[in-house]
Design a protein around this motif. Structure first.
Motif: not given
Length: 234
Positions: A108-112, A190-197, A203-207, A211-214
């Motif tokens: 139920g919690r949202a993450f971008v 429930n099968a979309m690509v979510v990555h940190a690659m 993209f220094p702001y992405k990691k 990490r919050k999502i993972f």
């Protein structure tokens, strides 16, 4: 399924879920030939429409059909028997730019996951030119930095309704904001690509965001592991 998500989210508070129907090649040909009208396929709707083959992803075979005359050409390009059709929603901003979000809902919690922008309505992160534009990356960084107190707050009721109606502990949403400020839904899966690659130097702001999502996803798995099977079944 796209039509299943449409049925589940119909009339959800704060959600703009365009009606999505399954149709076939013969029905589209009748529409293109003028033997039937859009309203027979999508009650209350008219051109332009969004059409895509059932089972396609990443924009393959996805096109905007502006008028009946476009359908024959579309069917000539796309060799499929069954399709999804829905009304086209112009979600461009005042600057003419389209902005699309990928959101993960974990218990139920949202993450971008990512935020892309383009002058074209059909946005995939890989074709939005994010790597080529420091301005676009700056806007994505701003979105990620303030997501919890801005986007997640604006759409709290909509996100809660999606969580409750879909009934899944983890899912992802491709969405935008329509001109009325509602959450415009493109897809829920429930099968979309979510990555940190993505390269960290660009993209220094992405990691940190990823990490919050993972971390939240690992907590979900740990919680599931610790919950007795009898409780999960209940």
């Amino acid at each position: 399924t796209r039509d299943g998500v449409c049925a589940a989210l119909r009339d959800a508070p704060g959600v703009d879920m365009p009606t999505t129907v399954r149709t076939d090649r013969a029905a589209l040909q009748e529409l293109g030939d003028g033997r039937t009208q859009v309203a027979a396929l999508l009650p209350g709707a008219d051109f332009p429409l969004i059409v895509r083959p059932i089972g396609s992803h990443a924009g393959k075979g996805l096109e905007k059909v502006v008028c009946a005359g476009d359908i024959a050409a579309y069917l000539g390009r796309v060799d499929a028997e069954f399709f999804y059709a829905s009304p086209f929603v112009d979600y461009s901003g005042a600057d003419g730019v389209f902005r699309k979000y990928r959101i993960a809902l974990i218990e139920g919690r949202a993450f971008v996951c990512h935020y892309a922008m383009s002058v074209h309505w059909m946005i995939a992160y890989f074709n939005a030119g994010m790597a080529e534009s420091a301005v676009k990356r700056a806007e994505e960084a701003e979105c990620m930095a303030h997501f919890d107190e801005q986007f997640a707050v604006r759409h709290a009721a909509a996100l809660q309704a999606i969580h409750e109606r879909m009934g899944l502990p983890y899912l992802a949403i491709d969405c935008a904001e329509n001109r009325a400020g509602e959450l415009l839904i493109f897809e829920v899966d429930n099968a979309m690509v979510v990555h940190a690659m993505d390269p960290e130097e660009m993209f220094p702001y992405k990691k940190p965001a990823m990490r919050k999502i993972f971390s939240a996803f690992r907590q979900l798995l740990e919680h599931s592991r610790q919950t007795p099977a009898s409780d999960r079944a209940a």
